[in-house]
Design an enzyme around this catalytic site. Structure first.
Site, short mmCIF file in Angstrom:
data_model
loop_
_atom_site.label_atom_id
_atom_site.label_comp_id
_atom_site.label_asym_id
_atom_site.label_seq_id
_atom_site.Cartn_x
_atom_site.Cartn_y
_atom_site.Cartn_z
N ALA A 318 36.70 41.55 37.27
CA ALA A 318 36.96 40.29 36.58
C ALA A 318 36.75 39.17 37.59
O ALA A 318 37.03 39.33 38.78
CB ALA A 318 38.39 40.26 36.07
N GLY A 320 37.51 35.65 39.47
CA GLY A 320 38.74 34.94 39.81
C GLY A 320 39.51 35.64 40.90
O GLY A 320 39.02 36.58 41.52
N LYS A 339 43.23 45.56 31.95
CA LYS A 339 44.19 45.33 33.02
C LYS A 339 45.01 46.59 33.26
O LYS A 339 45.73 47.05 32.36
CB LYS A 339 45.12 44.16 32.65
CG LYS A 339 44.33 42.90 32.27
CD LYS A 339 45.20 41.75 31.83
CE LYS A 339 45.81 41.01 32.98
NZ LYS A 339 46.31 39.67 32.55
N ASP A 374 47.18 37.48 23.51
CA ASP A 374 47.63 38.73 22.90
C ASP A 374 47.13 39.90 23.76
O ASP A 374 45.98 39.91 24.17
CB ASP A 374 47.01 38.82 21.50
CG ASP A 374 47.57 39.95 20.69
OD1 ASP A 374 48.77 40.25 20.84
OD2 ASP A 374 46.81 40.54 19.90
N1 LIG Z 1 42.58 37.33 30.02
C1 LIG Z 1 41.90 37.16 31.17
N2 LIG Z 1 40.67 36.57 31.14
C2 LIG Z 1 39.96 36.39 32.27
N3 LIG Z 1 40.38 36.77 33.48
C3 LIG Z 1 41.59 37.36 33.59
C4 LIG Z 1 42.41 37.59 32.44
N4 LIG Z 1 43.52 38.20 32.84
C5 LIG Z 1 43.41 38.34 34.18
N5 LIG Z 1 42.25 37.85 34.65
C6 LIG Z 1 41.78 37.81 36.05
O1 LIG Z 1 42.42 38.85 36.76
C7 LIG Z 1 43.26 38.30 37.80
C8 LIG Z 1 44.54 39.10 37.88
O2 LIG Z 1 45.20 39.09 36.62
P1 LIG Z 1 46.74 38.70 36.49
O3 LIG Z 1 46.98 37.32 36.97
O4 LIG Z 1 47.19 39.01 35.11
O5 LIG Z 1 47.35 39.78 37.51
P2 LIG Z 1 48.64 39.76 38.41
O6 LIG Z 1 48.50 40.91 39.29
O7 LIG Z 1 49.84 39.70 37.55
O8 LIG Z 1 48.50 38.41 39.25
P3 LIG Z 1 49.58 37.78 40.30
O9 LIG Z 1 49.31 38.39 41.60
O10 LIG Z 1 49.22 36.33 40.21
O11 LIG Z 1 50.93 38.09 39.70
C9 LIG Z 1 43.47 36.84 37.42
O12 LIG Z 1 43.70 36.06 38.57
C10 LIG Z 1 42.16 36.50 36.73
O13 LIG Z 1 41.18 36.16 37.68
#
Ligand SMILES: Nc1ncnc2c1ncn2[C@@H]1O[C@H](COP(=O)(O)OP(=O)(O)OP(=O)(O)O)[C@@H](O)[C@H]1O
Ligand SMILES: [Mg+2]
Length: 578
Positions: A318, A320, A339, A374
């Protein structure tokens, strides 16, 4: 069990699964039908309770069916031949108008019994093939009004056809305004006035404090969407907007809202109709939007598998910033992210796998007020290995080896969430033109405020945890730090009274688990520069203790927030104090 004795238990087991489905459906319909009286009585908290209660029904009834088939089949419950016979017998229900939901329910039961990895074609339904009778065009789910031109009298006819037990507040004014707007749009699209047909769905869609009349205007081959949001103000029911583009309809049916309650005996026909006004929305999103999220998941899975059959289909990281909790990948040709919870999380995360799942469940059962994506939860997914670049496989095995198993020609994922892919806000701001970036940053503040008013504190208020949808709405997708706002303790930073305190690297005062210091948001809410100035001008109050405490007081008083899936400027009632 031999051939003769299996027959009765097979039929009994099929009947028990069907009975469980029927109980689910009755429960679903009963709650859904309450939506109208909740709206008429302005019983918003009752409507919220209904929405949450309805979400629990599917699991309750699948659990019941699984227990029943275990009792009926006893040792034979794990025999695939028995289940193959059950599926054949079960398949005799193809003329039901909800046969696809019936099949998904059957699949849910078999998958639970067997913990099936991938799908098992012998005992599950792989594709839905409705029978011809199920597509009976005579029992239409909409009313058609033919007219030489849209005028207030026609709009009045449409509105008074709805059997409300309460009056409209200002029918004359609303019909004139609505007719004018519709007529203007028709002229703009068709290049002049002319005869049109209006198809208006008989079922009204309910969500939050709104009721939505949904239809389309047909002129030759042209189709113009028509969505009329209705509100129940103290003075009576009013029309709040006239939405006539596919994009506007798509926001109303967007994936970040709580599911609609809409009484529909023929879900497939309803989804087909909605598809005609929102061609960019996938079938799975539309099923989910009307409350059939489990069947939406089935449809999503099927379209994903069709995509993966393409020789060029390849998963990718993904875009970002990488998460600390989630390993996220995507399929560029499919607008969904996958995820997977990592095996372990570094500091400062002090949560657990179970804790993360609890947060995703929290989001599932709460009102998402148009600001939380969602997420669909999948178990035991199987993907062709050739669809993964080696680097991504290495990453998944390293970070989430407990969940992702790489085999010779397949990759098995024990558990993951899917979400619609959006553009992470940090990337969006880097690339967008100034005015789009400014709009996004302002909507980011709105998102934090909408969520706050719905008793959700986003915790990690970082740009990388929010994303921008195709229609420019900002939503949050990172759930592991969400919590109830009413349970936070908002505090002012204490002033140091000694030199030691002043220069201490660590906080010198006690910080409790629930403590939040709004003054500290300053540092990370928005990047410096012009965007920050614009953001603080509109949302500077996010840094004030008083703002957050005020929201808490309103929550304590039971206030249910107004959220509108359309622009403020589109509201017909914006000056009426509704
Ligand atoms: N719905 C989505 N659409 C596009 N990119 C996404 C989406 N969900 C997550 N990402 C990408 O994946 C990365 C990690 O997802 P997310 O923030 O949910 O994980 P996390 O491990 O909970 O993050 P953190 O370390 O901030 O708690 C995000 O920074 C983003 O770049
Ligand atoms: Mg994140």
């Amino acid at each position: 069990m031999n051939g003769n004795t299996t027959l009765r238990p097979v039929s009994t087991a099929v009947a028990s699964i069907q009975a469980a489905y029927d109980r689910y459906e009755r429960g679903f319909d009963e709650i859904t039908r309450r939506a109208r009286s909740r709206f008429e009585r302005r019983d918003w908290s009752g409507a919220q309770v209904d929405a949450t209660e309805r979400l629990a029904l599917y699991k309750t009834h699948v659990d019941g069916a699984v227990a029943d088939v275990h009792d009926i089949l006893e040792d034979a419950v794990m025999e695939r031949t028995v289940w193959a016979a059950m599926r054949s017998e079960h398949a005799l229900q193809r003329d039901r108008p909800d046969s696809e939901l019936v099949e998904t329910f059957f699949n849910s039961v078999t998958r639970r019994v067997f913990s099936t990895v991938g799908v098992d074609p012998a005992i599950e339904y792989l594709e839905h093939c409705p029978s011809d009778t199920a597509a009976d065009p005579r029992s239409s789910i909409w009313d058609t009004y033919e007219t030489a031109g849209v005028d207030p009298a026609l709009i009045r006819r449409i509105l008074v056809a709805l059997p409300w037990s309460v009056p409209y507040a200002q029918l004359d004014r609303d019909t004139v305004l609505v007719a004018e707007l519709i007529d203007g749009r028709i002229r703009a699209v068709l290049g002049g006035a002319g005869p049109v047909e209006l198809d208006i769905l008989k079922s009204v869609f309910y969500r939050n404090k709104g009721a939505y009349l949904v239809g389309r205007i047909r002129a030759g081959t042209e189709i113009i969407p028509l969505v009329l949001p209705l509100l129940h103000a103290e003075r009576g029911i009013v029309v709040d907007a006239v939405l006539m583009t596919s994009d506007e309809a798509s926001v109303v049916f967007g994936f970040s809202w709580t599911y609609f309650r809409v009484d529909t005996p023929r879900p497939r026909a309803l989804v087909n109709f909605l598809g005609t006004i929102m061609p960019l929305k996938s079938v799975h999103e539309l099923y989910t939007a009307i409350g059939y999220n489990k069947h939406g998941k089935t449809e999503l899975y099927r379209s994903l598998m069709r995509h993966l059959e393409e020789p060029a289909a390849r998963f990718a990281f993904a875009e970002g910033d990488e998460g600390m909790v989630m390993a996220v990948f995507t399929l560029p040709s499919f607008n969904v992210v996958f995820k997977v919870i990592k095996d372990s999380f570094g500091a400062p995360k002090n949560t657990t796998r179970r804790g993360v799942m609890a947060k995703y469940h929290f989001v599932f059962v709460r009102d998402r007020v148009g600001r939380l994506a969602d997420a669909q939860e999948f178990e035991h997914l199987e993907f062709p290995r050739r669809c993964f670049p080696e680097e991504l496989l290495g990453y998944l095995a390293r970070e989430a080896g407990g969940t992702v198993r790489v085999e010779e020609d397949r990759v098995v994922v024990r558990h993951l969430y899917t979400e619609r892919r959006v553009t992470p806000l940090n990337l969006f701001l880097r690339e967008a033109e100034e005015s789009a970036a400014r709009d996004a940053v302002l909507d980011y503040g709105n998102a934090i405020k909408d969520l706050a008013a719905a008793d959700i504190f986003t915790g990690d208020m970082l740009l990388k945890n929010f994303g921008v949808t195709r229609n420019g709405r900002v939503i949050c997708y990172d759930y592991d730090e969400l919590c109830l706002l009413s349970e936070c303790r908002f505090r002012r930073l204490p002033q140091p009274t000694t030199i030691d305190e002043e220069f201490s690297a660590e906080p010198w005062f006690h910080v409790g688990e629930q403590d939040v210091f709004p003054e500290e948001f300053q540092a990370f809410l928005v990047p410096p520069g012009r965007l920050r100035t614009a953001f603080l001008a509109a949302h500077g109050n996010l840094l004030d203790l008083g703002f957050w405490q005020g929201v808490q007081q309103r929550l304590a008083a039971g206030e249910v927030v107004d959220v509108f899936p359309y622009r403020r400027e589109a509201r017909l009632q914006r000056n009426e104090g509704v």
